[in-house]
Write a protein that holds these residues in place. Structure first.
Motif, PDB file in Angstrom:
ATOM      1  N   GLU A  22       0.939   9.331 -12.146  1.00  0.00           N
ATOM      2  CA  GLU A  22       1.096  10.085 -10.894  1.00  0.00           C
ATOM      3  C   GLU A  22      -0.064   9.774  -9.936  1.00  0.00           C
ATOM      4  O   GLU A  22       0.127   9.654  -8.716  1.00  0.00           O
ATOM      5  N   LYS A  23      -1.256   9.631 -10.494  1.00  0.00           N
ATOM      6  CA  LYS A  23      -2.418   9.312  -9.662  1.00  0.00           C
ATOM      7  C   LYS A  23      -2.337   7.895  -9.086  1.00  0.00           C
ATOM      8  O   LYS A  23      -2.930   7.607  -8.043  1.00  0.00           O
ATOM      9  N   LEU A  24      -1.602   7.023  -9.791  1.00  0.00           N
ATOM     10  CA  LEU A  24      -1.481   5.647  -9.315  1.00  0.00           C
ATOM     11  C   LEU A  24      -0.638   5.534  -8.055  1.00  0.00           C
ATOM     12  O   LEU A  24      -0.859   4.632  -7.231  1.00  0.00           O
ATOM     13  N   LEU A  25       0.316   6.416  -7.884  1.00  0.00           N
ATOM     14  CA  LEU A  25       1.265   6.299  -6.766  1.00  0.00           C
ATOM     15  C   LEU A  25       0.570   6.266  -5.406  1.00  0.00           C
ATOM     16  O   LEU A  25       0.803   5.348  -4.608  1.00  0.00           O
ATOM     17  N   PRO A  26      -0.281   7.270  -5.077  1.00  0.00           N
ATOM     18  CA  PRO A  26      -0.940   7.207  -3.764  1.00  0.00           C
ATOM     19  C   PRO A  26      -1.894   6.004  -3.632  1.00  0.00           C
ATOM     20  O   PRO A  26      -2.090   5.489  -2.530  1.00  0.00           O
ATOM     21  N   LEU A  27      -2.468   5.562  -4.748  1.00  0.00           N
ATOM     22  CA  LEU A  27      -3.350   4.395  -4.693  1.00  0.00           C
ATOM     23  C   LEU A  27      -2.573   3.131  -4.339  1.00  0.00           C
ATOM     24  O   LEU A  27      -3.052   2.287  -3.570  1.00  0.00           O
ATOM     25  N   HIS A  28      -1.372   3.005  -4.910  1.00  0.00           N
ATOM     26  CA  HIS A  28      -0.528   1.855  -4.576  1.00  0.00           C
ATOM     27  C   HIS A  28      -0.097   1.913  -3.110  1.00  0.00           C
ATOM     28  O   HIS A  28      -0.056   0.879  -2.425  1.00  0.00           O
ATOM     29  N   LYS A  29       0.215   3.113  -2.632  1.00  0.00           N
ATOM     30  CA  LYS A  29       0.579   3.257  -1.216  1.00  0.00           C
ATOM     31  C   LYS A  29      -0.587   2.866  -0.315  1.00  0.00           C
ATOM     32  O   LYS A  29      -0.416   2.178   0.696  1.00  0.00           O
ATOM     33  N   MET A  30      -1.785   3.313  -0.698  1.00  0.00           N
ATOM     34  CA  MET A  30      -2.978   2.963   0.074  1.00  0.00           C
ATOM     35  C   MET A  30      -3.226   1.459   0.047  1.00  0.00           C
ATOM     36  O   MET A  30      -3.602   0.861   1.062  1.00  0.00           O
ATOM     37  N   SER A  31      -2.998   0.846  -1.104  1.00  0.00           N
ATOM     38  CA  SER A  31      -3.184  -0.596  -1.227  1.00  0.00           C
ATOM     39  C   SER A  31      -2.262  -1.343  -0.275  1.00  0.00           C
ATOM     40  O   SER A  31      -2.675  -2.290   0.406  1.00  0.00           O
ATOM     41  N   ASN A  32      -0.992  -0.911  -0.221  1.00  0.00           N
ATOM     42  CA  ASN A  32      -0.027  -1.542   0.685  1.00  0.00           C
ATOM     43  C   ASN A  32      -0.430  -1.341   2.148  1.00  0.00           C
ATOM     44  O   ASN A  32      -0.326  -2.257   2.977  1.00  0.00           O
ATOM     45  N   TYR A  33      -0.909  -0.141   2.462  1.00  0.00           N
ATOM     46  CA  TYR A  33      -1.313   0.165   3.833  1.00  0.00           C
ATOM     47  C   TYR A  33      -2.514  -0.692   4.252  1.00  0.00           C
ATOM     48  O   TYR A  33      -2.530  -1.275   5.339  1.00  0.00           O
ATOM     49  N   LEU A  34      -3.507  -0.769   3.359  1.00  0.00           N
ATOM     50  CA  LEU A  34      -4.695  -1.561   3.672  1.00  0.00           C
ATOM     51  C   LEU A  34      -4.356  -3.040   3.825  1.00  0.00           C
ATOM     52  O   LEU A  34      -4.883  -3.723   4.712  1.00  0.00           O
ATOM     53  N   SER A  35      -3.462  -3.539   2.980  1.00  0.00           N
ATOM     54  CA  SER A  35      -3.059  -4.947   3.076  1.00  0.00           C
ATOM     55  C   SER A  35      -2.374  -5.223   4.399  1.00  0.00           C
ATOM     56  O   SER A  35      -2.596  -6.267   5.024  1.00  0.00           O
ATOM     57  N   GLN A  36      -1.539  -4.280   4.838  1.00  0.00           N
ATOM     58  CA  GLN A  36      -0.847  -4.439   6.113  1.00  0.00           C
ATOM     59  C   GLN A  36      -1.842  -4.446   7.277  1.00  0.00           C
ATOM     60  O   GLN A  36      -1.758  -5.275   8.178  1.00  0.00           O
ATOM     61  N   GLN A  37      -2.795  -3.492   7.236  1.00  0.00           N
ATOM     62  CA  GLN A  37      -3.799  -3.428   8.295  1.00  0.00           C
ATOM     63  C   GLN A  37      -4.642  -4.702   8.335  1.00  0.00           C
ATOM     64  O   GLN A  37      -4.929  -5.230   9.418  1.00  0.00           O
ATOM     65  N   LEU A  38      -5.020  -5.188   7.170  1.00  0.00           N
ATOM     66  CA  LEU A  38      -5.840  -6.390   7.098  1.00  0.00           C
ATOM     67  C   LEU A  38      -5.089  -7.599   7.645  1.00  0.00           C
ATOM     68  O   LEU A  38      -5.640  -8.425   8.378  1.00  0.00           O
ATOM     69  N   LYS A  39      -3.798  -7.679   7.314  1.00  0.00           N
ATOM     70  CA  LYS A  39      -2.978  -8.798   7.806  1.00  0.00           C
ATOM     71  C   LYS A  39      -2.856  -8.756   9.326  1.00  0.00           C
ATOM     72  O   LYS A  39      -2.939  -9.791  10.001  1.00  0.00           O
ATOM     73  N   GLU A  40      -2.688  -7.575   9.896  1.00  0.00           N
ATOM     74  CA  GLU A  40      -2.566  -7.462  11.350  1.00  0.00           C
ATOM     75  C   GLU A  40      -3.855  -7.913  12.037  1.00  0.00           C
ATOM     76  O   GLU A  40      -3.809  -8.627  13.048  1.00  0.00           O
ATOM     77  N   LEU A  41      -4.999  -7.485  11.495  1.00  0.00           N
ATOM     78  CA  LEU A  41      -6.274  -7.893  12.089  1.00  0.00           C
ATOM     79  C   LEU A  41      -6.492  -9.398  11.965  1.00  0.00           C
ATOM     80  O   LEU A  41      -6.964 -10.054  12.901  1.00  0.00           O
ATOM     81  N   GLU A  42      -6.141  -9.952  10.817  1.00  0.00           N
ATOM     82  CA  GLU A  42      -6.305 -11.392  10.629  1.00  0.00           C
ATOM     83  C   GLU A  42      -5.382 -12.185  11.529  1.00  0.00           C
ATOM     84  O   GLU A  42      -5.749 -13.251  12.041  1.00  0.00           O
ATOM     85  N   ASP A  43      -4.162 -11.682  11.733  1.00  0.00           N
ATOM     86  CA  ASP A  43      -3.237 -12.344  12.655  1.00  0.00           C
ATOM     87  C   ASP A  43      -3.769 -12.291  14.089  1.00  0.00           C
ATOM     88  O   ASP A  43      -3.681 -13.280  14.827  1.00  0.00           O
TER      89      ASP A  43
END
Length: 412
Positions: free
Chosen positions: A338-359
């Motif tokens: 259960e604790k992993l779920l929000p961490l995975h969501k955060m991981s996806n969010y951070l990856s998306q933000q990082l990709k946008e900045l790099e683009d």
């Protein structure tokens, strides 16, 4: 075999090779003429040596009762490094211009020439230049032709035979697959090139710094997100590790029951009940000393039954129940997942933000990458220039570069 010099200029302007019977002599030019010429000589020398099976001796020829000049010392020092193996054991000194006829002997006496002192001095100077640990043998010969039948010519022939006889018995050394040391002039030029490359690299670094200054805020955001990604990833790894340790079929002892009786000749019956209040029982295991009879009933959370035995030599019996880690820690495993779920969501969010900045900063990243590639390329060139030795292929390539540079330098 070779022409004798008739002036102060060196007679040997390029590598010469001559064979007479079983003897092959390679005559090599001196150094410190010009960087291009020196390098051409080195290529010729190493190419010639690479094509022969072995060398018997390194013969250093010096004019008797003359000063050994700086150019000759540089040449000896270079060749002693190039052919270290043969110099370490098979070096020979030949002093030319020494006539042994009575007239010449008398002339030297009148002039106060101390032959032994001259030999010692020449030997010491050459030994020091070559870095030898021993005094090489010294042969003295004249510089006259040996194609006459005079007594002097016969003495000259004997002196030359002695040199050939001595070198023939030396243990030969293979010179193949050689690398050779750069000449002093080439090293100096390489040091200048390295300085120029340092200047270029410094310029590239400044340009990168300027780009980073212009995009400081964007880069800070990227760094902050990368830091968060790292922290988030570590938390995920820690939770997954905990889950992997608990979510297994490994069995753990839940409870055990034992019986021990001594000295009783009657039959004995004992009942037992083992419970697992929080996990399903995966298996049980019983052991006794061979005097027991078991009746066991296994249920989901209990193992019960009775044991009967005759206590002739003492009675020992144990029954143990087990449950898997997965079953015992089921609630804890569920909480961790259960604790992993929000961490995975955060991981996806951070990856998306990082990709946008790099683009958004693609051109910046590309430019920085190109500049870093230039720096790596220049550093590799610096590494190559810092080496003291070259292969023949590298030397030939360098020779072409020098030939292209030399006309330009002469116009400056």
């Amino acid at each position: 075999m070779f022409h004798v010099g008739r002036s102060n200029l060196p007679e040997t302007q390029f590598v010469k090779k001559a064979t007479s019977g079983p003897v092959t002599i390679i005559d090599t030019p001196g150094l410190n003429e010009r960087s291009v010429k020196d390098l051409e000589h080195m290529i010729q020398i190493v190419g010639t040596l690479d094509a022969i099976d072995s060398l018997s001796a390194a013969v250093m020829v010096v004019k008797f009762h003359s000063t050994i000049d700086a150019q000759y010392k540089v040449t000896v020092k270079y060749y002693s490094r190039l052919l270290k193996k043969i110099f370490d054991s098979n070096a020979v000194i030949v002093l030319t211009g020494y006539s042994s006829d009575p007239t010449s002997v008398e002339r030297r006496k009148k002039q106060g020439v101390d032959v032994e002192r001259d030999i010692r001095n020449a030997t010491k100077e050459i030994r020091d230049c070559a870095g030898l640990l021993y005094d090489p043998p010294v042969f003295l010969i004249d510089s006259l032709p040996v194609d006459t039948n005079s007594e002097t010519s016969e003495l000259s022939k004997e002196a030359r035979k002695a040199i050939l006889g001595y070198t023939a018995q030396l243990k030969p050394v293979s010179p193949q697959n050689m690398k050779f040391e750069k000449t002093y002039a080439i090293k100096q030029m390489d040091q200048e090139r390295q300085s120029k490359l340092d200047g270029l690299i410094t310029g590239y670094i400044r340009r990168i710094t300027d780009i980073e200054e212009n995009q400081r805020e964007v880069l800070k955001k990227i760094q902050a997100i990368q830091s968060n990604v790292s922290v988030n990833s570590q938390e995920i790894c820690i939770l997954k590790e905990k889950i992997d340790l608990l979510d297994t079929e490994e069995e753990i002892t839940i409870d055990l029951w034992s019986i021990e009786k001594r000295g009783n000749w009657w039959f004995q019956t004992a009942t037992f009940e083992l419970k697992s209040p929080e996990a399903d029982i995966s298996s049980y295991k019983k052991w006794d000393n061979g005097h027991l009879s078991w009746k066991i009933t296994k249920k989901k959370r209990t193992v019960e039954g009775k044991v009967v035995g005759k206590f002739l030599r003492g009675l020992y019996g144990v029954i143990t129940i087990y449950a898997t880690k997965r079953s015992i820690h089921a609630k804890e495993i569920a909480d961790l997942k259960e604790k992993l779920l929000p961490l995975h969501k955060m991981s996806n969010y951070l990856s998306q933000q990082l990709k946008e900045l790099e683009d958004n900063n693609h051109n910046l990243a590309k430019k920085i990458h190109e500049l870093n590639e230039f720096i790596r390329e220049k550093n590799r060139e610096k590494d190559r220039l810092s080496l003291n030795y070259m292969t023949i292929a590298e030397a030939k390539e360098r020779l072409q570069e020098l030939k292209q540079e030399e006309p330009l330098q002469s116009k400056l």
